[in-house]
Write a protein that holds these residues in place. Structure first.
Motif, mmCIF file in Angstrom:
data_model
loop_
_atom_site.group_PDB
_atom_site.id
_atom_site.type_symbol
_atom_site.label_atom_id
_atom_site.label_comp_id
_atom_site.label_asym_id
_atom_site.label_seq_id
_atom_site.Cartn_x
_atom_site.Cartn_y
_atom_site.Cartn_z
ATOM 1 N N TYR A 118 -2.428 23.814 21.227
ATOM 2 C CA TYR A 118 -3.310 23.311 20.996
ATOM 3 C C TYR A 118 -3.353 21.406 22.421
ATOM 4 O O TYR A 118 -3.518 20.912 21.337
ATOM 5 N N ALA A 119 -4.284 21.709 23.391
ATOM 6 C CA ALA A 119 -4.356 20.751 24.063
ATOM 7 C C ALA A 119 -5.931 20.647 23.598
ATOM 8 O O ALA A 119 -7.091 21.135 23.296
ATOM 9 N N PHE A 120 -6.164 19.602 24.047
ATOM 10 C CA PHE A 120 -7.279 18.535 23.209
ATOM 11 C C PHE A 120 -8.325 17.527 24.774
ATOM 12 O O PHE A 120 -7.638 17.609 25.435
ATOM 13 N N PRO A 121 -9.050 16.686 24.791
ATOM 14 C CA PRO A 121 -9.880 16.706 25.750
ATOM 15 C C PRO A 121 -9.713 15.344 25.998
ATOM 16 O O PRO A 121 -8.785 14.655 24.711
ATOM 17 N N ASP A 122 -10.006 15.196 27.680
ATOM 18 C CA ASP A 122 -9.529 13.933 27.306
ATOM 19 C C ASP A 122 -9.969 12.691 26.772
ATOM 20 O O ASP A 122 -11.231 12.981 26.456
ATOM 21 N N ASN A 123 -9.576 11.293 26.194
ATOM 22 C CA ASN A 123 -9.730 10.694 25.704
ATOM 23 C C ASN A 123 -9.864 10.884 24.298
ATOM 24 O O ASN A 123 -11.434 9.852 23.539
ATOM 25 N N PHE A 124 -9.382 11.958 23.962
ATOM 26 C CA PHE A 124 -9.536 11.908 22.623
ATOM 27 C C PHE A 124 -9.117 11.289 21.639
ATOM 28 O O PHE A 124 -8.366 10.199 21.697
ATOM 29 N N TRP A 125 -10.236 10.443 20.374
ATOM 30 C CA TRP A 125 -9.260 9.996 19.426
ATOM 31 C C TRP A 125 -8.545 10.290 18.810
ATOM 32 O O TRP A 125 -8.740 11.582 17.784
ATOM 33 N N TRP A 126 -7.286 10.137 18.434
ATOM 34 C CA TRP A 126 -6.659 9.865 17.515
ATOM 35 C C TRP A 126 -6.567 8.441 16.823
ATOM 36 O O TRP A 126 -6.128 7.698 17.696
ATOM 37 N N GLY A 127 -6.162 8.868 15.541
ATOM 38 C CA GLY A 127 -5.618 7.588 14.877
ATOM 39 C C GLY A 127 -6.388 8.251 13.242
ATOM 40 O O GLY A 127 -6.140 9.106 12.589
ATOM 41 N N SER A 128 -6.425 7.107 12.592
ATOM 42 C CA SER A 128 -6.004 6.816 11.431
ATOM 43 C C SER A 128 -7.759 6.250 10.339
ATOM 44 O O SER A 128 -7.869 5.387 11.274
ATOM 45 N N ALA A 129 -8.319 5.913 8.896
ATOM 46 C CA ALA A 129 -9.069 5.512 8.539
ATOM 47 C C ALA A 129 -8.345 4.682 7.326
ATOM 48 O O ALA A 129 -7.013 5.432 6.534
ATOM 49 N N SER A 130 -8.779 3.931 7.768
ATOM 50 C CA SER A 130 -8.882 3.325 6.124
ATOM 51 C C SER A 130 -10.010 2.162 5.575
ATOM 52 O O SER A 130 -11.457 1.998 5.749
ATOM 53 N N SER A 131 -9.280 1.447 4.207
ATOM 54 C CA SER A 131 -11.067 0.375 3.500
ATOM 55 C C SER A 131 -10.219 -1.045 3.563
ATOM 56 O O SER A 131 -8.878 -0.866 2.807
ATOM 57 N N ALA A 132 -11.426 -1.862 3.596
ATOM 58 C CA ALA A 132 -11.071 -3.519 2.795
ATOM 59 C C ALA A 132 -10.644 -2.832 1.736
ATOM 60 O O ALA A 132 -9.720 -3.900 1.608
ATOM 61 N N LEU A 133 -11.518 -2.745 0.718
ATOM 62 C CA LEU A 133 -10.711 -2.639 -1.151
ATOM 63 C C LEU A 133 -9.438 -2.146 -0.959
ATOM 64 O O LEU A 133 -9.241 -2.863 -1.815
ATOM 65 N N GLN A 134 -9.432 -1.343 -0.421
ATOM 66 C CA GLN A 134 -8.137 -0.088 -0.352
ATOM 67 C C GLN A 134 -7.060 -0.732 0.108
ATOM 68 O O GLN A 134 -5.215 -0.104 -0.414
ATOM 69 N N THR A 135 -7.173 -1.922 0.644
ATOM 70 C CA THR A 135 -5.783 -2.126 1.598
ATOM 71 C C THR A 135 -5.692 -3.892 1.838
ATOM 72 O O THR A 135 -4.157 -4.271 2.113
ATOM 73 N N GLU A 136 -6.680 -4.643 1.766
ATOM 74 C CA GLU A 136 -6.668 -5.787 1.666
ATOM 75 C C GLU A 136 -5.824 -6.570 1.019
ATOM 76 O O GLU A 136 -5.037 -7.467 1.204
ATOM 77 N N GLY A 137 -6.403 -6.952 -0.960
ATOM 78 C CA GLY A 137 -5.926 -7.373 -1.776
ATOM 79 C C GLY A 137 -6.288 -8.453 -1.383
ATOM 80 O O GLY A 137 -7.224 -9.302 -0.717
ATOM 81 N N ALA A 138 -5.218 -9.963 -1.683
ATOM 82 C CA ALA A 138 -6.115 -11.010 -1.676
ATOM 83 C C ALA A 138 -7.683 -11.496 -1.631
ATOM 84 O O ALA A 138 -7.599 -12.005 -1.119
ATOM 85 N N ARG A 139 -7.700 -10.846 -3.100
ATOM 86 C CA ARG A 139 -9.597 -10.672 -3.218
ATOM 87 C C ARG A 139 -9.947 -11.889 -2.824
ATOM 88 O O ARG A 139 -10.081 -13.274 -3.819
ATOM 89 N N GLU A 140 -11.147 -11.891 -2.128
ATOM 90 C CA GLU A 140 -12.255 -13.129 -1.982
ATOM 91 C C GLU A 140 -13.616 -13.149 -2.534
ATOM 92 O O GLU A 140 -14.014 -11.851 -1.392
ATOM 93 N N GLY A 141 -14.283 -13.491 -3.336
ATOM 94 C CA GLY A 141 -15.777 -13.040 -3.696
ATOM 95 C C GLY A 141 -15.750 -11.401 -4.485
ATOM 96 O O GLY A 141 -14.829 -10.258 -3.853
ATOM 97 N N GLU A 142 -16.189 -11.951 -5.743
ATOM 98 C CA GLU A 142 -16.009 -10.451 -6.394
ATOM 99 C C GLU A 142 -17.105 -9.235 -5.923
ATOM 100 O O GLU A 142 -17.962 -9.247 -5.779
ATOM 101 N N THR A 143 -16.342 -8.257 -5.936
ATOM 102 C CA THR A 143 -17.048 -6.172 -6.130
ATOM 103 C C THR A 143 -16.876 -6.432 -7.320
ATOM 104 O O THR A 143 -16.184 -6.284 -9.335
ATOM 105 N N THR A 144 -18.183 -5.454 -7.330
ATOM 106 C CA THR A 144 -18.351 -4.292 -8.796
ATOM 107 C C THR A 144 -16.849 -3.777 -9.861
ATOM 108 O O THR A 144 -16.529 -3.229 -10.726
ATOM 109 N N TRP A 145 -16.559 -3.338 -8.489
ATOM 110 C CA TRP A 145 -14.228 -3.247 -8.584
ATOM 111 C C TRP A 145 -13.866 -3.827 -9.386
ATOM 112 O O TRP A 145 -13.179 -3.834 -10.459
ATOM 113 N N ASP A 146 -13.438 -5.610 -8.846
ATOM 114 C CA ASP A 146 -13.022 -6.793 -9.682
ATOM 115 C C ASP A 146 -13.736 -6.745 -10.886
ATOM 116 O O ASP A 146 -13.130 -6.589 -12.444
#
Length: 459
Positions: free
Chosen positions: A3-31
């Protein structure tokens, strides 16, 4: 088969600020929610205990490079950048996000940036959250600030990640704060989210930035139990509510007429202003991110609706468990790889074949330590999951679908909303005690696939 993919195909992953950063500044609904009801969170683990990206961003980006990512999606935390949602910009946050964006670009990893990934600043929730049009304006200002600060180096922007989830979780099914069960308020939250999206798109266009702007939607194809007209109608209503309520405004610039008529007949429409229609029409996107995890299978209701019960989407359908379906037993979700193909074909045939990419797809597994061999998690099940989905994605591309990439959820095992670390999704194992990162077998497989822009699989 290869299975070959088109040139310049985006390979990667996803994440989010709240789920990865820690060191909270500014309270969110989750905090706020965690401080008051820690019992609602798996093992009492709250949003402070993340994969510490705030401290380890530089080495984590090196790991992304090691996995041969050419792109990576994360989010900016509104509460970190503007702690009260509307006031002063936090210079420490600007420095942090500048460093992350610059390092990604320097390593040849294109940053994809989401503006809102479930993390409402508590100060904004206190004045009504998405129920209040003032919050829509505050978000539009926040978006504009982000474009001005980072828009010279970020060329792929997303207004929202899975905007249906705060609607479902916070205002229908009681799995996110503010734990309201009220369809009309849910519809208002959804509607104002679309307005906020459109205002951000408007601001981006007005700034004549070099990149593009889109949104990330979690699309769950609705499959009827049978071709009986009652089942087909049930699936149609589920599709209207859970998919087309966001898909149509952002791709067509208007809501589906039958959704509007349905909600009107039950007096569930949000309050609209005459100028809203023009604004929504201006919110059409350049790029659609598609999060796909599982299908939605429905049938017509078997029983009458309790007229005293709150109005709910389930007034129109029942969920259906298809006999013989393939399951991820750890997460309780059905695995249905052709769904990714069906989404792409629907976009091709009914929405003008928009530029799109798979922005999340993933498999959460509990207690992965049992699969450790020679110090490494042998997650062959995840390799099979990804390769099966990629095979169907490849079929869609070969049939003309305009899909430009594939991002996995997620890069490193991270904190998950109410589930903490119960299910692990990462290419990289995270040791919570030491914060040590170890690449899983799936990470090595993905790195090879991205490097070769292809993979081999028995057909």
């Amino acid at each position: 088969m290869k299975y070959a993919f088109p040139d310049n195909f985006w390979w990667g992953s996803a994440s989010s600020a709240l789920q990865t950063e820690g060191a909270r500044e500014g309270e969110t609904t989750w905090d706020y929610w965690f401080a008051r009801e820690p019992n609602r969170f798996h093992n009492g683990v709250g949003p402070q205990q993340t994969s510490t990206f705030y401290q380890h961003w530089k080495t984590d980006i090196q790991l992304l490079k090691q996995l041969n990512h050419n792109s990576f999606r994360t989010s900016i935390s509104w509460a970190r950048l503007i702690p009260d949602g509307i006031g002063e910009v936090n210079p420490d946050a600007v420095d942090f996000y500048n460093q992350v964006i610059d390092e990604l670009n320097e390593q040849g990893i294109t940053p994809f940036i989401t503006l809102f990934h479930f993390d409402m600043p508590m100060a904004m929730q206190e004045i009504g959250g998405w129920e209040n049009r003032d919050v829509v304006d505050a978000y539009a200002r926040y978006a504009q600030i982000c474009f001005e600060l980072f828009g010279d180096r970020v060329l792929h922007w997303f207004t929202f990640n899975e905007p249906i989830v705060p609607v479902e979780g916070g205002y229908l099914y009681d799995f996110h704060y503010p734990n309201v069960v009220d369809f009309r308020r849910a519809a208002t939250v959804a509607y104002h989210t679309v307005l906020a999206h459109a205002k951000a798109v408007q601001a981006y266009r007005a700034g004549h930035y070099a990149g593009e702007i889109g949104i990330v939607l979690n699309l769950t194809p609705s499959y009827p139990r049978s071709q009986n007209p009652a089942d087909v109608k049930a699936a149609h209503v589920a599709d209207l509510m859970f998919n087309r309520s966001f898909l149509d405004p952002v791709l067509r610039g208007e809501y589906p007429a039958d959704l509007v008529a349905l909600l009107k007949s039950y007096d569930q429409l949000p309050a609209c202003k005459p100028e809203d229609g023009f604004l929504i029409a201006e919110g059409k996107i350049d790029l659609l991110g598609i999060n796909y995890y599982q299908p939605r299978r429905v049938k017509c209701r078997d029983s009458a609706v309790n007229p005293q019960a709150p109005f709910m989407p389930e007034w129109f359908f029942d969920n259906y468990e298809m006999p013989g379906r393939k399951m991820n037993p750890h997460r309780g979700w059905e695995i249905y790889e052709p769904g990714i193909y069906d989404i792409l074909i629907n976009l091709r045939d009914n929405y003008g074949n928009p530029r799109c990419f798979i922005s999340e797809n993933g498999m959460g597994v509990e207690n992965e330590q049992r699969f450790i061999e020679n110090g490494q998690i042998n997650d062959q099940y995840r390799i099979e999951f990804i390769s099966e989905h990629l095979a169907w994605l490849h079929k869609g591309i070969s049939e003309g679908c305009n899909c430009l990439g594939y991002h996995m959820w997620t890069f490193i095992d991270n904190w998950s909303w109410c589930n903490a670390y119960k299910n692990r999704y990462g290419f990289i194992q995270l040791d919570l005690e030491t914060q040590k990162r170890t690449i899983k077998k799936s990470g090595e497989w993905f790195a090879a696939t991205a490097l070769n822009n292809s993979f081999e699989k028995e057909s």
